[in-house]
Each structure stands twice: as structure tokens, then as C-alpha cells.
Design a protein around this motif. Structure first.
Motif, PDB file in Angstrom:
ATOM      1  N   LEU A   1       1.435 -10.502  -7.464  1.00 60.10           N
ATOM      2  CA  LEU A   1       1.637 -11.388  -6.321  1.00 60.10           C
ATOM      3  C   LEU A   1       2.197 -10.608  -5.134  1.00 60.10           C
ATOM      4  CD1 LEU A   1       1.699 -14.199  -5.018  1.00 60.10           C
ATOM      5  CD2 LEU A   1       3.928 -14.560  -6.121  1.00 60.10           C
ATOM      6  N   VAL A   2       3.190  -9.773  -5.375  1.00 56.48           N
ATOM      7  CA  VAL A   2       3.787  -8.965  -4.308  1.00 56.48           C
ATOM      8  C   VAL A   2       2.738  -8.030  -3.706  1.00 56.48           C
ATOM      9  CG1 VAL A   2       5.486  -7.159  -3.808  1.00 56.48           C
ATOM     10  CG2 VAL A   2       6.135  -9.144  -5.191  1.00 56.48           C
ATOM     11  N   GLU A   3       1.937  -7.410  -4.545  1.00 53.87           N
ATOM     12  CA  GLU A   3       0.885  -6.516  -4.052  1.00 53.87           C
ATOM     13  C   GLU A   3      -0.086  -7.278  -3.152  1.00 53.87           C
ATOM     14  OE1 GLU A   3      -2.327  -3.245  -5.714  1.00 53.87           O
ATOM     15  OE2 GLU A   3      -1.494  -4.703  -7.122  1.00 53.87           O
TER      16      GLU A   3
ATOM     17  N   PRO B   1      -1.398  -8.408   6.582  1.00 55.89           N
ATOM     18  CA  PRO B   1      -0.550  -7.973   7.706  1.00 55.89           C
ATOM     19  C   PRO B   1       0.478  -9.017   8.129  1.00 55.89           C
ATOM     20  CG  PRO B   1      -2.835  -7.402   8.121  1.00 55.89           C
ATOM     21  CD  PRO B   1      -2.815  -8.235   6.867  1.00 55.89           C
ATOM     22  N   GLU B   2       0.121 -10.286   8.136  1.00 55.76           N
ATOM     23  CA  GLU B   2       1.045 -11.321   8.589  1.00 55.76           C
ATOM     24  C   GLU B   2       2.163 -11.609   7.582  1.00 55.76           C
ATOM     25  OE1 GLU B   2      -2.228 -13.553   6.407  1.00 55.76           O
ATOM     26  OE2 GLU B   2      -2.097 -11.780   7.661  1.00 55.76           O
ATOM     27  N   LEU B   3       2.045 -11.073   6.374  1.00 58.78           N
ATOM     28  CA  LEU B   3       3.057 -11.314   5.338  1.00 58.78           C
ATOM     29  C   LEU B   3       3.867 -10.065   4.984  1.00 58.78           C
ATOM     30  CD1 LEU B   3       0.892 -13.483   2.890  1.00 58.78           C
ATOM     31  CD2 LEU B   3       2.544 -14.295   4.594  1.00 58.78           C
ATOM     32  N   GLN B   4       3.556  -8.952   5.587  1.00 57.67           N
ATOM     33  CA  GLN B   4       4.176  -7.688   5.196  1.00 57.67           C
ATOM     34  C   GLN B   4       5.682  -7.654   5.383  1.00 57.67           C
ATOM     35  OE1 GLN B   4       1.948  -4.569   7.084  1.00 57.67           O
ATOM     36  NE2 GLN B   4       0.333  -4.675   5.554  1.00 57.67           N
ATOM     37  N   SER B   5       6.206  -8.431   6.310  1.00 57.92           N
ATOM     38  CA  SER B   5       7.653  -8.387   6.546  1.00 57.92           C
ATOM     39  C   SER B   5       8.417  -9.499   5.822  1.00 57.92           C
ATOM     40  CB  SER B   5       7.939  -8.467   8.042  1.00 57.92           C
ATOM     41  OG  SER B   5       7.505  -9.709   8.555  1.00 57.92           O
ATOM     42  N   MET B   6       7.706 -10.340   5.057  1.00 53.05           N
ATOM     43  CA  MET B   6       8.387 -11.416   4.329  1.00 53.05           C
ATOM     44  C   MET B   6       9.359 -10.822   3.309  1.00 53.05           C
ATOM     45  SD  MET B   6       7.038 -14.337   1.624  1.00 53.05           S
ATOM     46  CE  MET B   6       5.432 -14.329   2.311  1.00 53.05           C
ATOM     47  N   PRO B   7      10.637 -11.229   3.349  1.00 54.39           N
ATOM     48  CA  PRO B   7      11.578 -10.759   2.333  1.00 54.39           C
ATOM     49  C   PRO B   7      11.173 -11.279   0.950  1.00 54.39           C
ATOM     50  CG  PRO B   7      12.744 -11.762   4.187  1.00 54.39           C
ATOM     51  CD  PRO B   7      11.291 -12.076   4.351  1.00 54.39           C
TER      52      PRO B   7
END
Length: 130
Positions: free
Chosen positions: A64-66, A72-78
């Protein structure tokens, strides 16, 4: 509207304990019982933070993390990872490779989880009791 948290774990007692603490602190929480349902929820609600178990059916936490980090729009989600096998996960490797902010071994303290959430996406305040 409060900050949105997606909680993915196939153990109902884990999700309920964490959900209770986070909702009480003012966060909007959506729960998913596996990574595939979690991925569908991410597409629908665009959470501010993900808390996911490592081992789940259909799509595990690392998969899921991968998938998230490829968007791109989710790359900074903690992202926080929960694991019943916390000693087998390299916190440094997860942080370096996938930008996972924290790894919590099960059982974990809901209070500790709330503190980490507040540090990652802003402080919520527990409602006053009357």
C-alpha cells in the motif's frame, strides 16, 4: 472540517481503539480492513495521514505504501506503520525508502499514537467533558 486519517488494519480491536482516541481528539477517521480497501478509501477521501498495519490480506501495508508513493499527489502524505513484528522492520529503511514517519509495535499506546499524529498533521484538542 477536521483533518482526515485513514486507519488500515485487519484486527478490529486495533482499529476501534485507535479510532476512538483519534475521533475523540477531533479527527475524522475512516477505517479499512485491508490494504485494498485502504487504497480505495485513499482514492475517495484523500486523507491527511495514513496509519497502516504491515501484515494484512489482499494488499499488505508495504505494498500500500509503495502504491501511495508512486502517486505524485500523495508523496508527501505522512504514513505511520503498525506491526506485530516491530523488531523485524527496519525503521531506518522504511523512513529512507518510503518516507514512513513512525513504526509502532503492537500493542501500542493510543495516547502515543495521538501524540505522533498531532506532531505530523497538527494539534487537535480533545473535547471538554461536562
Amino acid at each position: 472540517m477536521g483533518k482526515r486519517i485513514l486507519l488500515c488494519d485487519d484486527e478490529l480491536h486495533i482499529t476501534k481503539a485507535a479510532e476512538f482516541k483519534l475521533v475523540r481528539a477531533g479527527y475524522e477517521v475512516e477505517c479499512a480492513c485491508d490494504g485494498e480497501f485502504g487504497w480505495q478509501a485513499i482514492q475517495r477521501v484523500k486523507p491527511d495521514l495514513l496509519i497502516t498495519d504491515c501484515q494484512m490480506p489482499r494488499l499488505n501495508g508495504l505494498q500500500l505504501v509503495e502504491r501511495i508513493r508512486q502517486q505524485p499527489e500523495l508523496q508527501s502524505m505522512p504514513i505511520f506503520m503498525l506491526s506485530g513484528k516491530s523488531m523485524e522492520l527496519s525503521h531506518e529503511e522504511l523512513a529512507r525508502r518510503w518516507d514512513v514517519r513512525a513504526v509502532l509495535g503492537k500493542p501500542f499506546s493510543p495516547r502515543e499514537l495521538l501524540t505522533l499524529v498531532e506532531q505530523a498533521i497538527g494539534v487537535a484538542h480533545e473535547p471538554a467533558t461536562v
